[in-house]
Design a protein around this motif. Structure first.
Motif, PDB file in Angstrom:
ATOM      1  N   ILE A 128     -14.795   0.604 106.321  1.00 35.91           N
ATOM      2  CA  ILE A 128     -15.206  -0.614 105.618  1.00 35.91           C
ATOM      3  C   ILE A 128     -14.395  -0.611 104.331  1.00 35.91           C
ATOM      4  O   ILE A 128     -14.749   0.060 103.356  1.00 35.91           O
ATOM      5  CB  ILE A 128     -16.723  -0.628 105.333  1.00 35.91           C
ATOM      6  CG1 ILE A 128     -17.509  -0.302 106.615  1.00 35.91           C
ATOM      7  CG2 ILE A 128     -17.145  -1.963 104.761  1.00 35.91           C
ATOM      8  CD1 ILE A 128     -17.276  -1.257 107.764  1.00 35.91           C
ATOM      9  N   TYR A 129     -13.295  -1.330 104.334  1.00 37.02           N
ATOM     10  CA  TYR A 129     -12.325  -1.198 103.251  1.00 37.02           C
ATOM     11  C   TYR A 129     -12.670  -2.074 102.049  1.00 37.02           C
ATOM     12  O   TYR A 129     -12.468  -1.670 100.897  1.00 37.02           O
ATOM     13  CB  TYR A 129     -10.927  -1.545 103.759  1.00 37.02           C
ATOM     14  CG  TYR A 129      -9.843  -1.223 102.763  1.00 37.02           C
ATOM     15  CD1 TYR A 129      -9.453   0.102 102.531  1.00 37.02           C
ATOM     16  CD2 TYR A 129      -9.205  -2.231 102.035  1.00 37.02           C
ATOM     17  CE1 TYR A 129      -8.475   0.407 101.606  1.00 37.02           C
ATOM     18  CE2 TYR A 129      -8.217  -1.930 101.110  1.00 37.02           C
ATOM     19  CZ  TYR A 129      -7.854  -0.617 100.887  1.00 37.02           C
ATOM     20  OH  TYR A 129      -6.891  -0.313  99.974  1.00 37.02           O
ATOM     21  N   SER A 130     -13.157  -3.261 102.290  1.00 38.81           N
ATOM     22  CA  SER A 130     -13.452  -4.175 101.189  1.00 38.81           C
ATOM     23  C   SER A 130     -14.729  -3.765 100.460  1.00 38.81           C
ATOM     24  O   SER A 130     -15.787  -3.595 101.071  1.00 38.81           O
ATOM     25  CB  SER A 130     -13.594  -5.608 101.719  1.00 38.81           C
ATOM     26  OG  SER A 130     -14.239  -6.435 100.786  1.00 38.81           O
ATOM     27  N   GLY A 131     -14.636  -3.615  99.145  1.00 38.93           N
ATOM     28  CA  GLY A 131     -15.821  -3.309  98.362  1.00 38.93           C
ATOM     29  C   GLY A 131     -16.877  -4.389  98.482  1.00 38.93           C
ATOM     30  O   GLY A 131     -18.082  -4.098  98.486  1.00 38.93           O
ATOM     31  N   GLN A 132     -16.442  -5.629  98.607  1.00 35.29           N
ATOM     32  CA  GLN A 132     -17.391  -6.728  98.779  1.00 35.29           C
ATOM     33  C   GLN A 132     -18.138  -6.592 100.099  1.00 35.29           C
ATOM     34  O   GLN A 132     -19.344  -6.818 100.171  1.00 35.29           O
ATOM     35  CB  GLN A 132     -16.660  -8.079  98.737  1.00 35.29           C
ATOM     36  CG  GLN A 132     -17.567  -9.282  98.957  1.00 35.29           C
ATOM     37  CD  GLN A 132     -16.799 -10.599  98.924  1.00 35.29           C
ATOM     38  OE1 GLN A 132     -15.677 -10.669  98.445  1.00 35.29           O
ATOM     39  NE2 GLN A 132     -17.421 -11.650  99.437  1.00 35.29           N
ATOM     40  N   ARG A 133     -17.417  -6.183 101.128  1.00 34.11           N
ATOM     41  CA  ARG A 133     -18.051  -5.997 102.437  1.00 34.11           C
ATOM     42  C   ARG A 133     -19.036  -4.832 102.391  1.00 34.11           C
ATOM     43  O   ARG A 133     -20.110  -4.891 103.007  1.00 34.11           O
ATOM     44  CB  ARG A 133     -16.977  -5.748 103.496  1.00 34.11           C
ATOM     45  CG  ARG A 133     -17.533  -5.532 104.899  1.00 34.11           C
ATOM     46  CD  ARG A 133     -18.348  -6.704 105.374  1.00 34.11           C
ATOM     47  NE  ARG A 133     -18.877  -6.480 106.711  1.00 34.11           N
ATOM     48  CZ  ARG A 133     -19.985  -7.025 107.172  1.00 34.11           C
ATOM     49  NH1 ARG A 133     -20.692  -7.849 106.408  1.00 34.11           N
ATOM     50  NH2 ARG A 133     -20.402  -6.781 108.401  1.00 34.11           N
ATOM     51  N   VAL A 134     -18.699  -3.776 101.653  1.00 39.07           N
ATOM     52  CA  VAL A 134     -19.635  -2.667 101.497  1.00 39.07           C
ATOM     53  C   VAL A 134     -20.934  -3.178 100.879  1.00 39.07           C
ATOM     54  O   VAL A 134     -22.037  -2.836 101.336  1.00 39.07           O
ATOM     55  CB  VAL A 134     -19.033  -1.547 100.624  1.00 39.07           C
ATOM     56  CG1 VAL A 134     -20.081  -0.471 100.330  1.00 39.07           C
ATOM     57  CG2 VAL A 134     -17.816  -0.910 101.309  1.00 39.07           C
ATOM     58  N   HIS A 181     -15.179   2.055  99.184  1.00 41.24           N
ATOM     59  CA  HIS A 181     -14.969   2.095 100.628  1.00 41.24           C
ATOM     60  C   HIS A 181     -16.075   2.910 101.302  1.00 41.24           C
ATOM     61  O   HIS A 181     -16.707   3.766 100.675  1.00 41.24           O
ATOM     62  CB  HIS A 181     -13.613   2.717 100.973  1.00 41.24           C
ATOM     63  CG  HIS A 181     -12.487   2.230 100.130  1.00 41.24           C
ATOM     64  ND1 HIS A 181     -12.030   0.924 100.163  1.00 41.24           N
ATOM     65  CD2 HIS A 181     -11.723   2.869  99.193  1.00 41.24           C
ATOM     66  CE1 HIS A 181     -11.041   0.779  99.311  1.00 41.24           C
ATOM     67  NE2 HIS A 181     -10.838   1.941  98.702  1.00 41.24           N
ATOM     68  N   LEU A 182     -16.271   2.633 102.577  1.00 42.53           N
ATOM     69  CA  LEU A 182     -17.250   3.370 103.382  1.00 42.53           C
ATOM     70  C   LEU A 182     -16.597   3.691 104.716  1.00 42.53           C
ATOM     71  O   LEU A 182     -15.969   2.824 105.338  1.00 42.53           O
ATOM     72  CB  LEU A 182     -18.496   2.509 103.596  1.00 42.53           C
ATOM     73  CG  LEU A 182     -19.681   3.143 104.326  1.00 42.53           C
ATOM     74  CD1 LEU A 182     -20.314   4.230 103.462  1.00 42.53           C
ATOM     75  CD2 LEU A 182     -20.720   2.079 104.675  1.00 42.53           C
ATOM     76  N   ILE A 183     -16.716   4.941 105.147  1.00 42.37           N
ATOM     77  CA  ILE A 183     -16.132   5.362 106.426  1.00 42.37           C
ATOM     78  C   ILE A 183     -17.252   5.796 107.357  1.00 42.37           C
ATOM     79  O   ILE A 183     -18.099   6.613 106.998  1.00 42.37           O
ATOM     80  CB  ILE A 183     -15.120   6.500 106.229  1.00 42.37           C
ATOM     81  CG1 ILE A 183     -13.941   6.008 105.391  1.00 42.37           C
ATOM     82  CG2 ILE A 183     -14.634   7.026 107.575  1.00 42.37           C
ATOM     83  CD1 ILE A 183     -12.869   7.049 105.136  1.00 42.37           C
ATOM     84  N   ILE A 184     -17.251   5.225 108.561  1.00 44.73           N
ATOM     85  CA  ILE A 184     -18.303   5.472 109.545  1.00 44.73           C
ATOM     86  C   ILE A 184     -17.710   6.224 110.736  1.00 44.73           C
ATOM     87  O   ILE A 184     -16.679   5.831 111.282  1.00 44.73           O
ATOM     88  CB  ILE A 184     -18.919   4.145 110.018  1.00 44.73           C
ATOM     89  CG1 ILE A 184     -19.557   3.412 108.832  1.00 44.73           C
ATOM     90  CG2 ILE A 184     -19.946   4.373 111.127  1.00 44.73           C
ATOM     91  CD1 ILE A 184     -19.880   1.962 109.104  1.00 44.73           C
ATOM     92  N   ALA A 185     -18.345   7.318 111.109  1.00 44.93           N
ATOM     93  CA  ALA A 185     -17.955   8.073 112.305  1.00 44.93           C
ATOM     94  C   ALA A 185     -18.811   7.594 113.469  1.00 44.93           C
ATOM     95  O   ALA A 185     -20.040   7.657 113.398  1.00 44.93           O
ATOM     96  CB  ALA A 185     -18.143   9.569 112.077  1.00 44.93           C
ATOM     97  N   LEU A 214      -9.638  12.336  95.817  1.00 47.21           N
ATOM     98  CA  LEU A 214     -10.747  11.467  96.189  1.00 47.21           C
ATOM     99  C   LEU A 214     -12.078  12.212  96.121  1.00 47.21           C
ATOM    100  O   LEU A 214     -12.133  13.427  96.245  1.00 47.21           O
ATOM    101  CB  LEU A 214     -10.542  10.933  97.612  1.00 47.21           C
ATOM    102  CG  LEU A 214      -9.272  10.122  97.846  1.00 47.21           C
ATOM    103  CD1 LEU A 214      -9.142   9.757  99.320  1.00 47.21           C
ATOM    104  CD2 LEU A 214      -9.270   8.860  96.989  1.00 47.21           C
ATOM    105  N   GLY A 215     -13.134  11.442  95.945  1.00 47.01           N
ATOM    106  CA  GLY A 215     -14.478  11.975  95.992  1.00 47.01           C
ATOM    107  C   GLY A 215     -15.251  11.312  97.111  1.00 47.01           C
ATOM    108  O   GLY A 215     -14.946  10.187  97.514  1.00 47.01           O
ATOM    109  N   ALA A 247     -22.056   8.348 108.014  1.00 49.96           N
ATOM    110  CA  ALA A 247     -21.260   7.484 107.144  1.00 49.96           C
ATOM    111  C   ALA A 247     -20.995   8.200 105.837  1.00 49.96           C
ATOM    112  O   ALA A 247     -21.808   9.000 105.373  1.00 49.96           O
ATOM    113  CB  ALA A 247     -21.988   6.162 106.898  1.00 49.96           C
ATOM    114  N   MET A 248     -19.856   7.895 105.236  1.00 50.22           N
ATOM    115  CA  MET A 248     -19.458   8.572 104.005  1.00 50.22           C
ATOM    116  C   MET A 248     -18.834   7.583 103.023  1.00 50.22           C
ATOM    117  O   MET A 248     -17.932   6.824 103.370  1.00 50.22           O
ATOM    118  CB  MET A 248     -18.461   9.687 104.331  1.00 50.22           C
ATOM    119  CG  MET A 248     -18.068  10.552 103.151  1.00 50.22           C
ATOM    120  SD  MET A 248     -17.275  12.097 103.691  1.00 50.22           S
ATOM    121  CE  MET A 248     -18.696  13.021 104.308  1.00 50.22           C
ATOM    122  N   MET A 249     -19.343   7.602 101.781  1.00 47.78           N
ATOM    123  CA  MET A 249     -18.720   6.856 100.701  1.00 47.78           C
ATOM    124  C   MET A 249     -17.448   7.585 100.301  1.00 47.78           C
ATOM    125  O   MET A 249     -17.383   8.812 100.358  1.00 47.78           O
ATOM    126  CB  MET A 249     -19.647   6.785  99.489  1.00 47.78           C
ATOM    127  CG  MET A 249     -21.083   6.439  99.790  1.00 47.78           C
ATOM    128  SD  MET A 249     -22.128   6.775  98.340  1.00 47.78           S
ATOM    129  CE  MET A 249     -23.667   7.230  99.173  1.00 47.78           C
TER     130      MET A 249
END
Length: 275
Positions: A128-134, A181-185, A214-215, A247-249
């Motif tokens: 989820i790349y867009s901060g707005q979408r997050v 951003h948010l990354i989903i497995a 990155l954090g 999911a990971m921020m």
């Protein structure tokens, strides 16, 4: 055969036979021999290729050139690993700065090398790349929490959902911490080992992010919502038949950390067997 042996390079040292986790290579007359049933049982893990110091083995669908050699001096010292693991922090305050896509892909490229059960490699990633979408997804999660509160679900009290909803109403983001951003497995729902594979993959991602500046932070509330709410699960747009397993921020930390806070003492026991 799925495993190929170049006899002109083979030193007949038997390392491949000892290493194969499926027992598909045996030594006959001091020569490595591939089992007839290898076609059905080989999991293409590449252990035989990796252990051979003579470049004598390859997999049928993976040329040797696709397996780069380890660089000399690649091993970290125990002290470096200790600092890496003990010094890692969950990041909940991020710079409002996008991470370049190639940097995220670099981290995920390392994370995909995480071990998976039976070498299934079934974990896929949604960014989820867009901060707005997050933030839109955060609102979907908060909407689910409101319903849980209205329904008087025991989980609403257990997870303090009223407080989380109130924080959102005040303009804060208690779900994804304003991460850019948010990354989903995710993986197929019927994959019985996908949950463990995804957890290991996310752990790799967490560590791979560190040298890239990155954090990260595990998005626990978000994952709970995706596992319990069809609306939230559908909102993240996974392929048909897939589900989120974690999911990971991720983003650039607002600041660094300088000390290692203590943890609970190690709790363990030995089973030394019969003496």
């Amino acid at each position: 055969m799925p495993i190929l042996i170049d006899q002109t390079k083979c030193a007949n040292d038997g390392l491949c036979a000892k290493e194969c986790p499926m027992g598909l290579i045996t030594m006959n007359d001091h020569m490595p021999t591939i089992a007839e049933y290898a076609e059905q049982r080989c999991i293409a893990c590449g252990h035989c290729v990796a252990v051979c110091p003579h470049d004598a083995l390859s997999l049928r669908n993976t040329p040797l050139e696709a397996c780069p050699p380890l660089k000399e001096g690649w091993q970290l010292t125990p002290e470096q690993v200790e600092q890496l693991l003990k010094g890692r922090r969950s990041i909940r305050v991020y710079k409002q700065q996008d991470v370049a896509r190639e940097v995220l892909l670099n981290a995920l490229d390392m994370a995909r090398y995480a071990p998976t059960g039976h070498n299934s490699q079934s974990v896929q990633w949604r960014i989820i790349y867009s901060g707005q979408r997050v933030q839109e997804l955060v609102d979907v999660v908060i909407g689910w929490m409101r319903k849980m509160i209205e329904d008087k679900s025991p989980l609403a009290n257990a997870f303090g959902m009223s407080g989380l909803v109130r924080m959102r109403e005040l303009g804060a983001d208690p779900i994804c911490r304003n991460a850019p951003h948010l990354i989903i497995a995710h993986a197929p729902k019927d994959d019985r080992i996908a949950g463990s594979s995804a957890t290991i993959g996310l752990s790799y991602l967490e560590l791979a992010a560190l040298p890239l500046g990155l954090g990260t932070c595990w998005a626990g509330f978000f994952q709970i919502a995706t596992s319990m709410s069809l609306e939230v699960a559908q909102a993240i747009g996974l392929p048909e038949g897939h589900q989120s397993f974690g999911a990971m921020m991720i983003g650039y930390p607002q600041w660094g950390h300088h000390r290692i806070p203590p943890r609970k003492p190690l709790q363990m026991s030995w089973d030394a067997g019969a003496n």
